[in-house]
Design an enzyme around this catalytic site. Structure first.
Site, PDB file in Angstrom:
ATOM      1  N   ARG A 116       0.550  -1.162   0.045  1.00 18.66           N
ATOM      2  CA  ARG A 116      -0.025   0.099  -0.083  1.00 18.66           C
ATOM      3  C   ARG A 116       0.828   1.409  -0.025  1.00 18.66           C
ATOM      4  O   ARG A 116       0.744   2.306  -0.758  1.00 18.66           O
ATOM      5  CB  ARG A 116      -1.050   0.067   1.218  1.00 18.66           C
ATOM      6  CG  ARG A 116      -1.672   1.215   1.375  1.00 18.66           C
ATOM      7  CD  ARG A 116      -2.923   1.156   2.376  1.00 18.66           C
ATOM      8  NE  ARG A 116      -2.673   0.397   3.371  1.00 18.66           N
ATOM      9  CZ  ARG A 116      -2.053   0.531   4.537  1.00 18.66           C
ATOM     10  NH1 ARG A 116      -1.685   1.662   4.705  1.00 18.66           N
ATOM     11  NH2 ARG A 116      -2.233  -0.184   5.502  1.00 18.66           N
ATOM     12  N   TYR A 131     -17.738  15.588 -15.154  1.00 17.60           N
ATOM     13  CA  TYR A 131     -18.079  14.074 -14.986  1.00 17.60           C
ATOM     14  C   TYR A 131     -19.065  13.981 -13.776  1.00 17.60           C
ATOM     15  O   TYR A 131     -18.960  14.323 -12.838  1.00 17.60           O
ATOM     16  CB  TYR A 131     -16.887  13.280 -14.955  1.00 17.60           C
ATOM     17  CG  TYR A 131     -17.373  11.646 -14.687  1.00 17.60           C
ATOM     18  CD1 TYR A 131     -18.079  10.986 -15.387  1.00 17.60           C
ATOM     19  CD2 TYR A 131     -16.756  11.365 -13.382  1.00 17.60           C
ATOM     20  CE1 TYR A 131     -18.331   9.818 -14.992  1.00 17.60           C
ATOM     21  CE2 TYR A 131     -17.060  10.002 -13.126  1.00 17.60           C
ATOM     22  CZ  TYR A 131     -18.067   9.378 -14.052  1.00 17.60           C
ATOM     23  OH  TYR A 131     -18.361   7.963 -13.676  1.00 17.60           O
ATOM     24  N   ASP A 138      -8.810  18.105 -14.342  1.00 18.48           N
ATOM     25  CA  ASP A 138      -9.070  16.651 -14.799  1.00 18.48           C
ATOM     26  C   ASP A 138      -8.831  16.682 -16.380  1.00 18.48           C
ATOM     27  O   ASP A 138      -9.400  17.136 -17.232  1.00 18.48           O
ATOM     28  CB  ASP A 138     -10.435  16.426 -14.488  1.00 18.48           C
ATOM     29  CG  ASP A 138     -10.782  14.857 -15.056  1.00 18.48           C
ATOM     30  OD1 ASP A 138      -9.991  14.297 -15.711  1.00 18.48           O
ATOM     31  OD2 ASP A 138     -11.818  14.332 -14.364  1.00 18.48           O
ATOM     32  N   LYS A 175      -9.184   5.514 -19.189  1.00 16.81           N
ATOM     33  CA  LYS A 175      -9.841   5.913 -20.280  1.00 16.81           C
ATOM     34  C   LYS A 175      -8.750   5.799 -21.548  1.00 16.81           C
ATOM     35  O   LYS A 175      -8.241   4.849 -21.693  1.00 16.81           O
ATOM     36  CB  LYS A 175     -10.370   7.354 -20.577  1.00 16.81           C
ATOM     37  CG  LYS A 175     -11.509   7.357 -19.165  1.00 16.81           C
ATOM     38  CD  LYS A 175     -12.686   6.558 -19.746  1.00 16.81           C
ATOM     39  CE  LYS A 175     -13.788   6.380 -18.642  1.00 16.81           C
ATOM     40  NZ  LYS A 175     -13.745   7.056 -17.316  1.00 16.81           N
TER      41      LYS A 175
HETATM   42  C1  PLP Z   1     -13.595  13.103 -17.061  1.00 14.91           C
HETATM   43  C2  PLP Z   1     -13.603  11.904 -16.267  1.00 14.91           C
HETATM   44  N1  PLP Z   1     -13.159  12.151 -14.836  1.00 14.91           N
HETATM   45  C3  PLP Z   1     -13.203  11.198 -13.930  1.00 14.91           C
HETATM   46  C4  PLP Z   1     -13.642   9.994 -14.224  1.00 14.91           C
HETATM   47  C5  PLP Z   1     -13.984   9.087 -13.343  1.00 14.91           C
HETATM   48  O1  PLP Z   1     -12.947   7.903 -13.479  1.00 14.91           O
HETATM   49  P1  PLP Z   1     -13.086   6.568 -13.192  1.00 14.91           P
HETATM   50  O2  PLP Z   1     -14.377   5.947 -13.970  1.00 14.91           O
HETATM   51  O3  PLP Z   1     -11.775   5.484 -13.647  1.00 14.91           O
HETATM   52  O4  PLP Z   1     -13.227   6.576 -11.722  1.00 14.91           O
HETATM   53  C6  PLP Z   1     -14.527   9.831 -15.620  1.00 14.91           C
HETATM   54  C7  PLP Z   1     -15.252   8.570 -15.677  1.00 14.91           C
HETATM   55  O5  PLP Z   1     -15.964   8.344 -16.729  1.00 14.91           O
HETATM   56  C8  PLP Z   1     -14.364  10.888 -16.421  1.00 14.91           C
HETATM   57  O6  PLP Z   1     -14.692  10.791 -17.828  1.00 14.91           O
END
Ligand code: PLP
Length: 386
Positions: free
Chosen positions: A50, A102, A174, A199
């Protein structure tokens, strides 16, 4: 630090690219939870996975070099990465968020962090004067997505970072939609970059993971402490998969974008299409700003069909393109944000920020462009109400 002049090279050789002990050109999967100690306090650099694991460490060094930061951190999902970053805040603090982010980010703030009296305000990061007027004394951080999910709204990261820093805010970007191949938020003034590495970075829809990169030693120490204390770390096998995915990011991204640019142009001139959201189109809201801060418009497109087309039939008629959550994999995916990725945002807020029930989000894959277009065309044709 192995930061090469060109990102394409850093993708393959950044971080710790060779296993020092054996010379293996791929970092082995150190599938272990613990490490033998040679005596009390005599460790060989690792004590418990961890806290630290060599495979995860190689990935963390790689994303650090790609984003040009001081330290990188790998988590079990994008949401775990964001949770760790938001854990820097304290009760009474407020966070500003771009107007369409998101849905999970919205949910994390509105349904989890609000238990700890950490509140949020939806901000207009596209208008500097409006944005600055939204910064009250309790605001301690801003979360920007550019392009934002799902309306591809572009924020001038450099300008927003400058205004935010004047007020002592932590600037979090992000960078999931763009990746460090297309956009480097730390160079534009952000303090922290987060990714859903599930992604484009992973790129093959086979791993759920998150990454964070910070721009100072102080933040690095704090996030390392939070990562070890809260424990949402990425496992060794998934770390290996992510390193493997990242190596081909540039070639995949080039093809994703080449296909997306063609599809966006096609949709823009299509009689069935009411609106298209793609930052690579000259007619789009943030085209100029995006061109300044990113290599191109990426490969995510949202669009709406005219009222005489039935979107249910459109989704059901697609054969090659799959209706699915997620994005950024080699295969083309569509989703319906209002009932899928952004369903956790209340309907009135969705309406206010422009996420309509007719919005379709397309993650353009790297299949042959003719096949993707043929599939979209036949599904649009079938969905026309006669
Ligand atoms: C722009 C964006 N940020 C964060 C996330 C969250 O990521 P995760 O699904 O890997 O937890 C997503 C998921 O679709 C996303 O599209």
């Amino acid at each position: 630090m192995s930061n090469y002049k060109n990102t394409e090279t850093t993708l393959i050789h950044g971080g710790i690219s060779i296993d020092e002990r054996t010379g293996a050109v791929n970092i082995p999967i150190y599938q272990t939870s613990t490490y033998k100690q040679d005596g009390l306090g005599k460790m060989r650099g690792y004590e418990y996975s961890r806290t630290g694991n060599p495979t995860r460490e190689a990935l963390e060094a790689l994303i650090r070099d790609l984003e040009g930061g001081v330290a990188g951190f790998a988590f079990g999902s994008g949401m775990a990465a964001l949770t760790a970053v938001l854990s820097l805040l304290h009760s009474g603090d407020r966070v500003l968020i771009s107007s369409n982010v998101y849905g999970g980010t919205f949910r994390l703030l509105s349904k989890v962090f609000d238990h700890f009296n950490i509140t949020y305000t939806i901000a207009d990061t596209t208008d500097l004067a409006v944005y600055e007027s939204q910064i009250s004394s309790d605001v301690k951080a801003v979360i920007i997505e550019s392009p934002a999910n799902p309306l591809m709204t572009v924020t001038d990261i450099k300008a927003v970072a400058e205004v935010s820093h004047k007020h002592g805010l932590l600037v979090i970007v992000d960078n999931t939609f763009m990746t460090p191949y297309l956009q480097k938020p730390l160079e534009l003034g952000a303090d922290i970059v987060v990714h859903s590495a599930t992604k484009y970075l992973g790129g093959h829809s086979d791993v759920v993971s998150g990454l964070a990169v910070v721009n100072s030693k102080e933040l690095a120490e704090k996030i390392a402490f939070i990562q070890n204390s809260t424990g949402g770390v990425l496992g060794p096998f998934d770390s290996f998969l992510l390193i493997r995915g990242i190596k081909t990011l540039a070639v995949r991204m080039d093809r994703h974008v080449e296909n997306a640019e063609k599809i966006a142009k096609l949709l823009e001139n299509h009689k069935a299409v009411k609106s298209v959201y793609y930052p690579g189109l000259e007619s789009s809201q943030g085209y100029e700003i995006n061109r300044r801060q990113a290599k191109n418009g990426g490969a995510m497109i949202s669009f709406e069909l005219h009222e005489n087309y039935d979107i249910n039939t459109f989704f059901e008629s697609l054969e090659l393109v799959s209706l699915a959550e997620s994005l950024g994999g080699v295969e083309s995916l569509v989703c319906h944000p209002s009932s899928m990725t952004h369903a956790s945002i209340p309907a009135d807020i969705r309406k206010k920020v422009g996420i309509t029930d007719g919005l379709i989000r397309l993650s353009v894959g790297i299949e042959n462009i003719e096949d993707i277009i043929a599939d979209i065309e036949q599904a649009i044709a079938k969905s026309e109400r006669k």
